[in-house]
Design a protein around this motif. Structure first.
Motif, PDB file in Angstrom:
ATOM      1  N   GLN A  59       0.696  -1.155  -0.117  1.00 48.17           N
ATOM      2  CA  GLN A  59       0.024  -0.059  -0.005  1.00 48.17           C
ATOM      3  C   GLN A  59       0.679   1.219   0.004  1.00 48.17           C
ATOM      4  OE1 GLN A  59      -3.465   0.586  -0.295  1.00 48.17           O
ATOM      5  NE2 GLN A  59      -3.567  -1.419  -0.872  1.00 48.17           N
ATOM      6  N   ARG A  60       1.858   1.221   0.824  1.00 48.41           N
ATOM      7  CA  ARG A  60       2.792   2.199   1.011  1.00 48.41           C
ATOM      8  C   ARG A  60       3.516   2.680  -0.550  1.00 48.41           C
ATOM      9  NH1 ARG A  60       3.437   7.107   3.307  1.00 48.41           N
ATOM     10  NH2 ARG A  60       5.318   7.802   3.132  1.00 48.41           N
ATOM     11  N   VAL A  64       3.021   5.974  -2.649  1.00 49.22           N
ATOM     12  CA  VAL A  64       4.426   6.794  -2.987  1.00 49.22           C
ATOM     13  C   VAL A  64       4.469   6.713  -4.295  1.00 49.22           C
ATOM     14  CG1 VAL A  64       6.731   7.071  -2.576  1.00 49.22           C
ATOM     15  CG2 VAL A  64       5.245   6.746  -0.624  1.00 49.22           C
ATOM     16  N   ASN A  65       4.282   5.714  -5.084  1.00 51.05           N
ATOM     17  CA  ASN A  65       4.865   5.640  -6.497  1.00 51.05           C
ATOM     18  C   ASN A  65       3.721   5.747  -7.534  1.00 51.05           C
ATOM     19  OD1 ASN A  65       7.508   5.171  -5.904  1.00 51.05           O
ATOM     20  ND2 ASN A  65       7.030   3.112  -5.280  1.00 51.05           N
ATOM     21  N   LYS A  66       2.452   6.388  -7.134  1.00 53.82           N
ATOM     22  CA  LYS A  66       1.473   6.462  -8.111  1.00 53.82           C
ATOM     23  C   LYS A  66       1.783   7.693  -8.886  1.00 53.82           C
ATOM     24  CE  LYS A  66      -1.572   9.201  -4.717  1.00 53.82           C
ATOM     25  NZ  LYS A  66      -0.458   9.048  -3.582  1.00 53.82           N
ATOM     26  N   HIS A  76      -8.820  10.775  -3.052  1.00 54.10           N
ATOM     27  CA  HIS A  76      -9.663  10.030  -3.765  1.00 54.10           C
ATOM     28  C   HIS A  76      -9.221   8.700  -4.018  1.00 54.10           C
ATOM     29  CE1 HIS A  76     -13.421  12.119  -3.925  1.00 54.10           C
ATOM     30  NE2 HIS A  76     -12.902  13.269  -4.246  1.00 54.10           N
ATOM     31  N   HIS A  77      -7.905   8.643  -4.587  1.00 53.13           N
ATOM     32  CA  HIS A  77      -7.237   7.324  -4.922  1.00 53.13           C
ATOM     33  C   HIS A  77      -7.104   6.604  -3.561  1.00 53.13           C
ATOM     34  CE1 HIS A  77      -3.495   5.032  -5.485  1.00 53.13           C
ATOM     35  NE2 HIS A  77      -3.938   5.040  -6.971  1.00 53.13           N
ATOM     36  N   GLY A  78      -6.912   7.355  -2.450  1.00 54.14           N
ATOM     37  CA  GLY A  78      -6.650   6.687  -1.209  1.00 54.14           C
ATOM     38  C   GLY A  78      -5.909   5.477  -1.073  1.00 54.14           C
ATOM     39  N   GLY A 422       3.939  15.417  -6.773  1.00 56.83           N
ATOM     40  CA  GLY A 422       4.627  14.013  -6.982  1.00 56.83           C
ATOM     41  C   GLY A 422       5.082  13.685  -5.852  1.00 56.83           C
ATOM     42  N   LYS A 423       6.109  12.633  -6.000  1.00 50.15           N
ATOM     43  CA  LYS A 423       6.588  11.809  -4.714  1.00 50.15           C
ATOM     44  C   LYS A 423       6.825  12.502  -3.297  1.00 50.15           C
ATOM     45  CE  LYS A 423       9.216   7.553  -4.689  1.00 50.15           C
ATOM     46  NZ  LYS A 423      10.206   6.644  -5.319  1.00 50.15           N
ATOM     47  N   GLU A 424       7.240  13.888  -3.624  1.00 48.60           N
ATOM     48  CA  GLU A 424       7.690  14.273  -2.464  1.00 48.60           C
ATOM     49  C   GLU A 424       6.499  14.648  -1.491  1.00 48.60           C
ATOM     50  OE1 GLU A 424       9.848  18.902  -1.150  1.00 48.60           O
ATOM     51  OE2 GLU A 424       9.323  18.446  -3.611  1.00 48.60           O
ATOM     52  N   LEU A 425       5.446  15.009  -2.071  1.00 51.90           N
ATOM     53  CA  LEU A 425       4.237  15.155  -1.238  1.00 51.90           C
ATOM     54  C   LEU A 425       3.564  13.818  -0.853  1.00 51.90           C
ATOM     55  CD1 LEU A 425       1.846  17.197  -0.061  1.00 51.90           C
ATOM     56  CD2 LEU A 425       0.567  16.757  -2.108  1.00 51.90           C
TER      57      LEU A 425
END
Lengths: 474, 232
Positions: A59-60, A64-66, A76-78, A422-425
């Protein structure tokens, strides 16, 4: 009280139990049942623990990599969060299968558990579940009845009671000796279980799991030891008062059957009749109805923009240092969360009231109080689930609002819905971490059950001198 | 040793014992005769404090059976019609258990001596009592009384069902114990043994002690006549 005489009686009772081949068989079968149930529960928990680690990691990684996307879309992606497994739950899976262990967290919604085992099973499955708690709460009391029903009544029928009492032996010493001797026989069953449980906890979970699980495990064992002692105590009193062993056995079996089977089912039926909880369809419909009554988007936009204009002392929305869109989403999120919270609180209160009715029946049938306490100590009751759901909701609200406020801070110059992060957030959102509440919290939640057991102990203590004083000799 | 004064027991619908007076000094053998329902077992139960008297009193070695039941039981040994023992224990273990509970601790050889004195064959000492005959059980009962050093033996039809040899052995043991200073209070139907022991006799009828005599002063036939007279 002459301690040596009590010890002699206890020794004889202990010896008599172990000389009786039937009891050796019963003890052996119970140990086997405990072993099998414990092993099955433990394997299930171990499987879950490894799945838990894997799922949390997965899940992590997904979170993180979405890739690049709008933060509110990310909300919403959740994500799924999972309740960590307590090793003690291997002994009592309680309501875990019905309440579930995972929650899907997303913007605007507080979801109920998903992928509950009970959803996949048949109705009959719940009767086939055999865990260590079932053995401890149903099978061991049955064995105690077989041990205790004849303790006085059989001696009365065979004439040895008359012989014993003619010696000048006070009935209280006889009772205490029998109580101690039979308790020692039970300890033979309990001690290997305690050692096995502690050893498994240490080997499977290491020092950390041991430190957190041992107090719960020891409390669980202590609770059941007390329950067995109460059963033994009551069994001896019934045996002391009944003229025949057959009558004593009949009364004790009737109590056991009510305590183990009729009471819990009747309790749930009465509780749900008195405090009807909505079905999930009704609940969802009620939430949607209330959510539709909440402020419409245009009104909310005007309200938030007016507040921001005043706060920043500017005349036009374009002059604001923040993008109001993110803050409007955040404002809507608070209202949505409130609607959900009201309905879920009602649901939880219904469950709480049902649970209270169920717990009160423990006044009549202590097995129901023990059942609740056992699940509480194992962390598999609905209070633990509520605790977990509250932690998950706090986390959900925090990460969703972080996404919304990011939109408002970063999108001053561009359209809020075209902005992507992105990834940072995503990495700035810390992984969900949940610890089981401390043992003291469990005792606090289960105070009524503890009081009921204390009440039963007091009642038996008060009845003992009366029962022994009026004990028939023939 | 045993003094009974105006002891009375009433139940809801009947009077079981009507003011019984009796004195059994140390070294004396007293046999209580009477038909079924005469109040013999009620008397035994009153002496053991298993039931409470309506009025009157009984003392054993000076202690009142109602007020000091535990103290009185220290001075008596009770032998019922069939001495009940724990089947999974042998004779020695049974004797050890009952003696210990009465407050007397003995080693195995002392316990063996008690059983031997009571007439239990040596080879039976270590056998589970499940296989004992009634006579053997009664002997264990006597051994318990000896081990307890009881001043008073209360026996409730102890020879009923025993064969003549066992019955004779039992009577001899009782005579020995009386000779050593124990008081014997025995409820029985066995006129022959009563006469043989040279006991004092009381005849109880409908809860009332209707006759008392010394068997040494009358012959067996007269004793039987007296007994039959009160039976009807």
């Amino acid at each position: 009280m002459q301690a040596d005489i009590i010890a002699i009686i206890a020794q004889k009772e202990f010896k008599q139990v172990w000389l009786d081949g039937r009891f050796r068989w019963i003890f052996g079968i119970l140990l086997l049942l405990f072993g099998l149930a414990g092993w099955a529960g433990f394997s299930q928990q171990q499987d879950y623990r490894s799945q838990f680690e894997h799922a949390m990691h997965e899940q992590r990684e997904l979170w993180v990599n979405k890739g690049e996307m709008n933060p509110h879309s990310a909300a919403h992606h959740g994500m799924h969060v999972f309740k960590p497994a307590s090793l003690v739950a291997a002994l009592d899976q309680g309501l875990q299968s019905y309440l579930g262990v995972s929650l899907f967290l997303e913007a605007h919604k507080q979801n109920q558990s998903r992928y509950r085992q009970a959803e996949d099973g048949t109705v009959l499955q719940r009767f086939a579940v055999m865990n260590a708690a079932t053995v401890a709460e149903v099978m061991v009391p049955l064995m105690i009845i077989l041990l205790s029903f004849g303790a006085f009544a059989s001696e009365r029928e065979s004439g040895t009671l008359r012989q014993l009492l003619s010696l000048g032996l006070p009935p209280s010493q006889l009772w205490l000796g029998k109580m101690l001797g039979l308790s020692a026989s039970l300890a033979v069953l309990l001690l290997p279980l305690a050692l096995l449980g502690l050893g498994t906890l240490w080997l499977a979970g290491g020092a950390e799991a041991f430190a957190s699980g041992a107090p719960r495990l020891l409390s669980w064992l202590g609770l059941h030891a007390l329950y067995w002692l109460l059963f033994l105590w009551g069994g001896l009193l019934i045996s002391a008062r009944c003229r025949t062993a057959r009558l004593a056995l009949l009364l004790l079996l009737a109590f056991w059957f009510s305590n183990s089977f009729i009471g819990p089912r009747l309790g749930m039926m009465v509780a749900s009749l008195l405090h009807k909880a909505p079905t999930s369809v009704e609940l969802q419909a009620a939430i949607e109805a209330d959510a539709s009554q909440v402020m419409d988007w245009d009104t909310r936009t005007q309200k938030v923009e007016a507040r921001l204009l005043k706060q920043y002392g500017v005349k036009k929305v374009q002059d604001l240092p923040v993008n109001p869109a993110g803050l409007i989403l955040a404002d809507a999120e608070i209202d949505d969360a409130r609607v959900y919270q009201v309905h879920l609180d009602h649901l939880q209160n219904d469950w709480q009231n049902q649970w209270r009715v169920f717990a009160k029946l423990g006044l009549l049938l202590p097995g129901m109080a023990v059942q609740n306490l056992s699940m509480g100590l194992a962390g598999s009751d609905w209070q633990h689930h509520r605790h977990f759901a509250a932690a998950a909701e706090a986390y959900r609200l925090d990460f969703v609002q972080r996404m919304n406020t990011d939109v408002s801070r970063k999108t001053q110059a561009v359209d809020a819905y075209e902005y992507t992060a992105g990834k940072e957030l995503w990495e700035a959102v810390k992984p969900f971490h949940y610890d089981l509440p401390a043992l003291a919290w469990v005792w606090q939640q289960q105070l009524s059950g503890l009081l009921i057991l204390a009440g039963w102990t007091l009642l038996l203590a008060l009845l003992t001198p009366l029962a022994l004083k009026r004990m028939p000799v023939d | 040793m045993l003094k009974i004064s105006a002891l009375r027991k009433e139940y809801k619908d009947k009077t079981a014992l009507v003011g019984l007076d009796l004195d059994v000094p140390a070294g004396d053998i007293f046999c209580l005769l009477g038909p079924n329902g005469a109040g013999k077992t009620t008397t035994v139960n009153l002496l053991l404090n298993f039931i409470q008297p309506t009025s009157g009193s009984a003392t054993i070695n000076g202690f009142d059976v109602t007020r000091d039941p535990l103290e009185t039981k220290k001075h008596l040994a009770y032998i019922p019609e069939l001495v009940m023992l724990y089947k999974h224990l042998n004779g020695l273990e049974n004797l050890e258990y009952f003696s210990s509970l009465a407050g007397h601790r003995y080693d195995r050889s002392q316990l063996g001596d008690f059983l031997k004195r009571a007439g239990l064959p040596l080879e039976a000492h270590a056998r589970p009592v499940g296989g004992y005959s009634k006579g053997m059980r009664q002997k264990v009962g006597i051994a318990m009384a000896i081990a307890k050093k009881a001043g008073l033996l209360i026996l409730d039809e102890p020879t009923s069902g025993l064969d003549p040899k066992a019955s004779w052995e039992f009577s001899e043991l009782l005579k020995q114990l009386a000779g050593e200073g124990s008081a014997i209070f025995m409820v029985t139907h066995d006129l022959f043994r009563v006469k043989e022991m040279g006991a004092r006799v009381g005849i109880l009828k409908a809860g009332e002690l209707v006759a008392q005599m010394n068997t040494e002063e009358i012959n067996h036939s007269d004793l039987e006549q007296v007994y039959l007279k009160y039976m009807h």
